[in-house]
Design a protein around this motif. Sequence first.
Motif, short mmCIF file in Angstrom:
data_model
loop_
_atom_site.label_atom_id
_atom_site.label_comp_id
_atom_site.label_asym_id
_atom_site.label_seq_id
_atom_site.Cartn_x
_atom_site.Cartn_y
_atom_site.Cartn_z
N ASP A 99 0.83 -1.39 0.10
CA ASP A 99 0.07 -0.01 0.01
C ASP A 99 0.86 1.32 0.08
OD1 ASP A 99 -2.34 -1.55 -0.03
OD2 ASP A 99 -2.70 -1.18 2.11
N ARG A 100 2.05 1.11 0.52
CA ARG A 100 2.94 2.41 0.39
C ARG A 100 4.08 2.42 -0.59
NH1 ARG A 100 0.30 1.06 4.58
NH2 ARG A 100 -0.66 2.51 6.09
N GLY A 101 3.80 1.74 -1.63
CA GLY A 101 4.75 1.52 -2.62
C GLY A 101 6.02 1.09 -2.44
N MET A 102 6.29 0.33 -1.09
CA MET A 102 7.64 -0.28 -0.75
C MET A 102 8.05 -1.63 -1.63
SD MET A 102 6.90 0.55 3.25
CE MET A 102 8.71 -0.63 3.76
N LEU A 103 7.18 -2.28 -2.37
CA LEU A 103 7.02 -3.29 -3.07
C LEU A 103 6.91 -3.02 -4.62
CD1 LEU A 103 5.32 -5.85 -1.00
CD2 LEU A 103 7.66 -5.13 -0.95
N GLY A 104 7.01 -1.61 -5.03
CA GLY A 104 6.62 -1.30 -6.47
C GLY A 104 7.99 -1.05 -7.06
N GLY A 105 7.80 -1.08 -8.47
CA GLY A 105 9.10 -0.84 -9.22
C GLY A 105 9.94 -2.00 -9.52
N SER A 106 10.92 -1.86 -10.47
CA SER A 106 11.63 -3.13 -10.86
C SER A 106 12.45 -3.61 -9.72
CB SER A 106 12.67 -2.55 -11.93
OG SER A 106 13.42 -1.48 -11.41
N LEU A 107 12.91 -2.86 -8.69
CA LEU A 107 13.45 -3.50 -7.78
C LEU A 107 12.65 -3.47 -6.41
CD1 LEU A 107 17.10 -1.75 -7.95
CD2 LEU A 107 16.55 -4.07 -8.44
N GLY A 108 11.30 -3.59 -6.40
CA GLY A 108 10.57 -3.77 -5.32
C GLY A 108 10.70 -4.79 -4.38
N GLY A 109 11.45 -6.04 -4.91
CA GLY A 109 11.57 -7.05 -4.01
C GLY A 109 12.99 -6.56 -2.89
N GLU A 110 13.53 -5.41 -3.16
CA GLU A 110 14.76 -5.17 -2.35
C GLU A 110 14.16 -5.07 -0.63
OE1 GLU A 110 14.08 -0.51 -2.93
OE2 GLU A 110 15.78 -1.52 -3.89
N PHE A 111 12.80 -5.08 -0.38
CA PHE A 111 12.43 -5.03 0.95
C PHE A 111 12.60 -6.62 1.45
CE2 PHE A 111 8.91 -6.33 3.87
CZ PHE A 111 9.37 -5.58 5.04
N TYR A 112 12.44 -7.53 0.82
CA TYR A 112 12.34 -8.83 1.14
C TYR A 112 14.12 -9.26 1.10
CZ TYR A 112 7.49 -9.26 0.08
OH TYR A 112 5.95 -9.33 0.09
N ALA A 113 14.75 -8.86 0.17
CA ALA A 113 16.11 -9.21 0.16
C ALA A 113 16.98 -8.45 1.25
CB ALA A 113 16.79 -8.56 -1.13
N LEU A 114 16.66 -7.27 1.63
CA LEU A 114 17.25 -6.56 2.78
C LEU A 114 16.90 -7.18 4.06
CD1 LEU A 114 16.90 -2.72 1.57
CD2 LEU A 114 19.02 -4.09 1.86
N ALA A 115 15.60 -7.53 4.09
CA ALA A 115 15.06 -8.39 5.30
C ALA A 115 15.86 -9.56 5.70
CB ALA A 115 13.93 -8.72 5.48
N LEU A 116 16.13 -10.36 4.44
CA LEU A 116 16.85 -11.52 4.40
C LEU A 116 18.39 -11.39 4.87
CD1 LEU A 116 15.03 -13.59 1.74
CD2 LEU A 116 14.82 -13.85 4.24
N PHE A 117 18.92 -10.44 4.24
CA PHE A 117 20.40 -10.07 4.58
C PHE A 117 20.52 -9.62 5.86
CE2 PHE A 117 21.42 -9.27 -0.29
CZ PHE A 117 22.04 -10.37 -0.29
N SER A 118 19.63 -8.87 6.31
CA SER A 118 19.79 -8.42 7.79
C SER A 118 19.77 -9.83 8.83
CB SER A 118 18.67 -7.52 8.28
OG SER A 118 17.37 -8.06 8.46
N THR A 119 18.74 -10.76 8.34
CA THR A 119 18.63 -12.13 9.09
C THR A 119 20.12 -12.88 8.98
OG1 THR A 119 16.45 -12.24 8.25
CG2 THR A 119 17.27 -14.15 9.27
N ILE A 120 20.70 -12.59 7.94
CA ILE A 120 21.91 -13.56 7.93
C ILE A 120 22.94 -12.86 8.71
CG2 ILE A 120 23.86 -13.94 6.41
CD1 ILE A 120 22.13 -13.87 3.84
N GLY A 121 22.96 -11.39 8.84
CA GLY A 121 23.76 -10.89 9.83
C GLY A 121 23.44 -11.23 11.38
N GLN A 122 22.08 -11.37 11.70
CA GLN A 122 21.84 -11.98 12.85
C GLN A 122 22.40 -13.11 13.25
OE1 GLN A 122 17.34 -11.17 12.88
NE2 GLN A 122 17.91 -9.06 11.82
N MET A 123 22.12 -14.11 12.13
CA MET A 123 22.68 -15.79 12.17
C MET A 123 24.29 -15.42 12.59
SD MET A 123 20.41 -16.95 9.03
CE MET A 123 21.02 -18.60 9.17
N VAL A 124 25.00 -14.75 11.84
CA VAL A 124 26.23 -14.48 12.29
C VAL A 124 26.65 -14.04 13.44
CG1 VAL A 124 28.26 -13.52 11.36
CG2 VAL A 124 26.89 -14.43 9.72
N MET A 125 25.90 -13.11 13.85
CA MET A 125 26.27 -12.67 15.38
C MET A 125 25.74 -13.51 16.37
SD MET A 125 24.03 -8.93 14.92
CE MET A 125 24.15 -8.49 16.82
N ILE A 126 24.90 -14.21 16.18
CA ILE A 126 24.55 -15.35 17.14
C ILE A 126 25.14 -16.60 17.20
CG2 ILE A 126 22.72 -17.37 17.65
CD1 ILE A 126 20.51 -15.43 16.39
#
Length: 494
Positions: A99-126
């Motif tokens: 609804d807020r256009g965060m998933l729009g455009g040709s790179l709209g999947g960056e929300f999911y990709a960044l969420a998963l990359f942050s998860t990798i960082g958390q896994m490395v920390m743990i």
Amino acid sequence: MNNSNLIPIYAEIFLLVATSVILLIDMFLSEKQRGITYALSLLALVGCAVFTYADFSSGATTYAFNKMVVSDPMGNLLKLFTYLSVGVTLVYARQYSHDRGMLGGSLGGEFYALALFSTIGQMVMISANSFLSIYLGLELMSLSLYALVALRRDNTAATEASMKYFVLGALASGFLLYGMSMLYGATGTLELTEMARKIAAGTISPTILVFGIVFVVAGLAFKLGAVPFHMWVPDVYQGSPTAVTLLLGGAPKLATFAICVRLLVEGLLPLAFDWQQMLTVLAVLSLVIGNLTAIAQSNLKRMLAYSTIAQMGFVLLGLMAGVVGTDQTNASAAYSAALYYSITYVLTTLGTFGLIMVLSRAGFEAEELADFKGLSKRSGWYALLMTLLMFSLAGVPPLMGFAAKFAVLQSVLKTGNLWLTVFAVMASLVGAFYYLRVVKTMWFDEPTDTAPIKVALDKNIVLGLNGAMVFVLGVVPGPLLTACLHAMTATLAS
């Protein structure tokens, strides 16, 4: 390198490859096909959970990469709840982000990709067992979150929040890095278990070690959002899109708890007397300022930010209760109580911010307390869920929050700190006021917003399960408490 050396990081390798593939696939998808990216992201987290659960079931502690990485029961338990937290966040955030256009455009999947990359960082920390791997994971998580906060480029509040988070996050990282460099200079090792052995030998001057600990604790307090290093929390929580606020306030708290245990307990346990005093001061200040300031807030996200500060005070109480003088008999119980409290906080936070996203719609953010007026008349089900979550945060029995607070207070009482136990109870009573104010607003005030609430089936199911977990794990806390105790005991013994 043989394959057995890679077993502790199978999940990290899998998620890194999966995220890269998802990002590549997303480039060829239209905005209407973005559901594929969403489904693949959830499947990637499920795949990680399979690898981690297999490792967790074995109960073994294994090291890799010259002991830079460790796989142990505590780490695997935290990873499983990290996947759960991120996955639930993605479910809650799907419609809100669209609804807020965060998933729009040709790179709209960056929300999911960044969420998963942050998860990798958390896994490395743990899984970190070295200063290098801790910092690598921390920066991977932080950089992804900085970008997520600023994802709505046309939103002034989000851009301002991103700048504040970036500047103060960099300052926190600098504190932590400087403290770790001092400890490395004193001990000559980057490995945490080796550092603990050298400190225990008593041949290193305590002055430089304590100096390093001050900066390390300050850096960790920044990441937890403890007073007086809490300045970023309310502004960033309020300014970020609610979906990103949940990515900030959920799973990263588990990763930060993990590096607190890795650095302070596994690496600096011989100096527990010094860092426990610092944690006591941070806990007391967090409980006072967090609860008192939350009372004055009319913005629900800002109120929950100050609530988070107070909740982190309880986590710090659990961490400071492990060692009494040189007696470590209470260590497993105290640290497992803090672990259980961290998991409780994350599960409850998922539900509260999930409901804020449910009530929000295109062009409208349901983040003011007034937006929840008369919710019971619009939807009794959502009002009941929010009531459960508020009661849990307040520590009302028989919900999960009560069991968590009771476990922590029990550990603090065992240290002989009666005054600290009474103080924490009194602070919780103060905090109950602003939680109950939300309940009163939902059930007794007349609604000002009469728009129909339209929610996707998957989000409704997950919200129901989220509320059920908070209730059931409060009524029957034994299994999770036992799992936390077993994980912490096995980790400390390794």
